[in-house]
Design a protein around this motif. Structure first.
Motif, short mmCIF file in Angstrom:
data_model
loop_
_atom_site.label_atom_id
_atom_site.label_comp_id
_atom_site.label_asym_id
_atom_site.label_seq_id
_atom_site.Cartn_x
_atom_site.Cartn_y
_atom_site.Cartn_z
N TYR A 440 16.01 -6.01 7.26
CA TYR A 440 16.78 -5.38 6.19
C TYR A 440 18.26 -5.74 6.30
O TYR A 440 18.84 -6.31 5.40
N ASN A 467 14.30 -7.64 3.06
CA ASN A 467 13.93 -6.49 2.23
C ASN A 467 15.13 -5.76 1.65
O ASN A 467 14.99 -4.64 1.16
N THR A 491 12.83 -10.15 -1.20
CA THR A 491 11.88 -9.37 -2.00
C THR A 491 12.57 -8.73 -3.19
O THR A 491 13.80 -8.57 -3.22
N ASN A 494 12.52 -2.85 -2.10
CA ASN A 494 12.49 -2.49 -0.68
C ASN A 494 11.23 -1.68 -0.39
O ASN A 494 11.22 -0.45 -0.48
N ASN A 498 5.73 -5.05 1.72
CA ASN A 498 6.10 -6.46 1.56
C ASN A 498 5.75 -7.30 2.78
O ASN A 498 5.52 -8.50 2.66
#
Length: 695
Positions: A440, A467, A491, A494, A498
């Protein structure tokens, strides 16, 4: 002048020759081609079964006798069925026709709803053909299910009039009313020649082995019963379920009942002899279906007919049939092993019955009861299933090389049995794995992880799932330099799911799923984990483990992260699995589960464990003793697991998933895989995985 006349005569002669040749050719075509086509069209029955044609049965038309000793090898013409290995077993149904005698009286009566259902089942199956020249087996549109409706001679003559009858060869006659005493002949006196009989209530004296087919009797009562009756709390041990038994049987059984109260002998109620839905035991009145549901064993004896619907009724409710009928041929005995579900007894040995049946253990009773319900549901619960089972048996006689195995016919599917959706039992050494990292915003730990991973010998590619939709991934120039390809996928939302999407960039069979903060693993641990996965490719193989426990107070499951001897989950923050499971997670897993994961930003690893365990009925495999997987550089605010409600949510997820699947598929095991020479006092040169850490 003479020459001119001669020429004219010659031309006229040639014209006559040409005309004669043309007429000869035309007559030949009419005789050879057109006339046979017309005759064939006139003789071929119409294939529209809804258009009824009327035929008059002559008084003195021939009647063929039934061949008593037919077998599949002398009364059946297998050459009609072709020589292909598959797909050549076809059934032709004669068009609906009305047969009347010379006085105009109908033969056979109106087609019953049951017989129409059987014909419809054949027409809608892959066995059906509307071309008689392709057919292996022929079925008449004359309803022969109920022998009591037969005008024997006229019906036999009507069958003999069928265009392809040929003394009944390759024809099958269906009958669902067993014959009566004394000889219990299934088809009474119909003359069917060499035709096969698919009938109910055969006895061993009249059944032609490997030729006729013993079928079940369809029961409307059984089809309306629920099939989930528990065997544990049934108050009655064994009950008779027929009200039309011979008085000798009733007298004998009542004498046994006076000595052994575990037997209940029911009779027809004297005040309402026409109501077959109720029975009486002394002064107590019961519904017929109730005595089936509250009895462990149902005693079935010969009545006016050798067999009736009580067998189907007992099977449907899981009441274990005790069949005390000598010489009876049970339905589809050719393929069904009835000893797994019923008790076969002699009708002359009733005095010893209760002692033997009482000795059957409870577990065996439960198994037999479950088998009863499964056999009924699979083979006897509808006319369509009875018909398709009959045709399948005929097809297998023709093609024994492609016949179903004993297990296919008799073993009910067990959701607890291990099964793998994968084809290969092992992976090749050169296949390698793809590391899929969910990230992330922890760029520093992500880069450290990549630098560590690039030394793994079996690593083929690194796939980073970025993400974060509010921040772009770092520019490519600052990423660690590796010889291994790195692919970054940003992606659209979030979502934790995924990480399990079946990305086309994953070209290897093996996937190593990683969180971007898993910095405590070593190259040896990763490589050893991959080697273990190759031996168990349909299971999760990984490092952080968890378990689930049952809470007796709340009657719910609890997610457990404490260190225990047992594990039931391996978290996908550091685990190997087959890429097939990405597809199954995305497209096959119940949609409610993925919604729970995405709505709560939690439990995606639990969902994957549930998915694999529910499919394979196998536990995950933990490798190496390492248990600590906390990120040393991460702050608590960066970790989803730091949320106060994190553990409560995971407990809630386990209970939700178990409810959706209808069972708890997770398996608790005490198993861990370590290198063979782990902690043995051998020189490091002799060990392959030296850098395997402790807790």
């Amino acid at each position: 002048m003479y020459i001119r006349l001669s020429c004219c005569r010659l031309l006229r002669h040639r014209k006559l020759i040409y005309i004669s040749i043309f007429v000869s050719i035309l007559l030949s075509l009419i005789y050879v081609v057109i006339i046979p086509l017309v005759l064939k069209f006139l003789q071929k029955p119409q294939t529209n079964t809804h258009t009824e044609r009327q035929y008059v049965v002559p008084r003195n038309s021939p009647v063929f006798q039934t061949v008593a000793h037919c077998s599949f090898h002398d009364c059946f013409n297998i050459y009609r069925c072709g020589h292909k290995l598959n797909g050549d077993f076809k059934v032709y149904i004669y068009p609906a026709s009305k047969y009347v005698d010379s006085d105009g009286i109908p033969v056979g009566g109106k087609m019953s709803r049951e017989y129409y259902s059987i014909l419809s089942a054949i027409v809608n199956s892959h066995y059906y053909t509307d071309h008689p020249e392709e057919a292996c087996v022929f079925v008449s549109s004359i309803d022969t299910l109920n022998q009591n409706r037969f005008r024997v001679k006229e019906t036999s003559q009507a069958l003999a009039m069928l265009p392809y009858w040929n003394d009944g060869e390759n024809h099958i006659i269906l009958n669902m009313v067993p014959g009566a005493a004394p000889n219990y002949k299934t088809i009474v006196d119909l003359s069917i020649g060499k035709a096969m009989v698919a009938g109910a209530g055969f006895d061993t004296w009249t059944y032609r082995t490997s030729f006729d087919i013993s079928i079940g009797i369809y029961s409307e009562t059984a089809s309306q019963l629920s099939h989930n009756y528990s065997l544990t709390h049934r108050p009655t041990f064994i009950t008779t379920v027929q009200t039309n038994l011979h008085s000798d049987f009733i007298t004998h059984l009542k004498s046994i009942e006076q000595k052994r109260s575990i037997l209940r002998v029911v009779e027809q109620c004297t005040d309402d002899i026409h109501n077959r839905s109720i029975v009486c035991h002394g002064n107590v009145t019961y519904e017929y279906t109730y005595i089936l549901r509250d009895s462990i064993f149902c005693l079935i004896l010969p009545g006016p007919r050798l067999m009736d619907t009580t067998l189907s009724d007992a099977l449907a409710t899981g009441c274990i049939p005790v069949i005390a009928i000598n010489h009876v041929v049970l339905p589809f005995f050719e393929v069904i092993d009835w000893k797994r579900a019923v008790i076969l007894w002699s009708e002359t040995e009733l005095d010893n019955l209760l002692d033997v049946v009482s000795g059957i253990p409870l577990d065996r009773r439960k198994e037999m009861s479950s088998q009863c319900r499964w056999l009924y549901h699979t083979y006897l619960s509808s006319l369509q299933k009875i018909t398709m089972t009959t045709l399948k048996i005929l097809s297998q006689r023709l093609h024994p090389h492609s016949a179903s195995f004993y297990e296919d016919w008799n073993l009910r599917p067990n959701p607890e049995s291990a099964r793998s959706p994968l084809f290969l039992p092992y992976m090749s050494d050169s296949s390698g794995f793809t590391a899929v990292i969910l990230s992330y915003d922890r760029v520093s730990s992500l880069f450290k992880l990549i630098r560590m991973l690039k030394g793994a010998p079996s690593l083929q590619k690194i796939l980073v799932i970025w993400n974060n939709q509010f921040k772009s991934p770092p520019r490519f120039s600052v990423w660690p330099k590796t010889e291994i390809p790195i692919k970054i996928i940003q992606t659209a939302a979030n979502k934790l799911s995924n990480r399990f999407y079946p990305y086309r960039e994953i070209e290897t069979e093996a996937v190593l799923s990683l969180d971007d903060d898993i910095l405590m693993l070593t190259i040896d641990e990763i490589e050893f984990g991959y080697q273990v996965w190759k031996e168990f490719p349909d299971q999760i193989v990984g490092f952080p483990s968890r378990s689930h426990v049952w809470n007796n107070n709340t009657k719910t499951w609890k997610y457990e992260s404490e260190w225990k001897n047992e594990i039931s989950m391996v978290l996908t923050g550091a685990a190997f699995y087959h890429k097939f499971w990405n597809h199954a997670y995305t497209y096959n897993m119940p949609g409610k589960i993925k919604k729970i994961v995405d709505d709560n930003m939690n439990c995606e690893d639990i969902a994957m464990n549930f998915l694999i365990a529910n499919t394979t009925n196998k536990a995950p495999i933990k490798v190496t003793p390492k248990k600590k997987f906390k990120c040393p550089q991460c702050t608590n605010t960066e970790m989803l697991s730091a949320d106060e409600g994190h553990m409560a949510t995971r407990t809630w997820c386990i209970n939700q998933f178990a409810e959706i699947y209808g069972r708890m598929p997770l398996k608790l095991v005490e198993y861990r895989a370590d290198p063979v020479l782990y902690k043995d006092l051998f020189p490091k040169k002799l060990k392959r995985y030296n850098n395997v850490g402790d807790l």
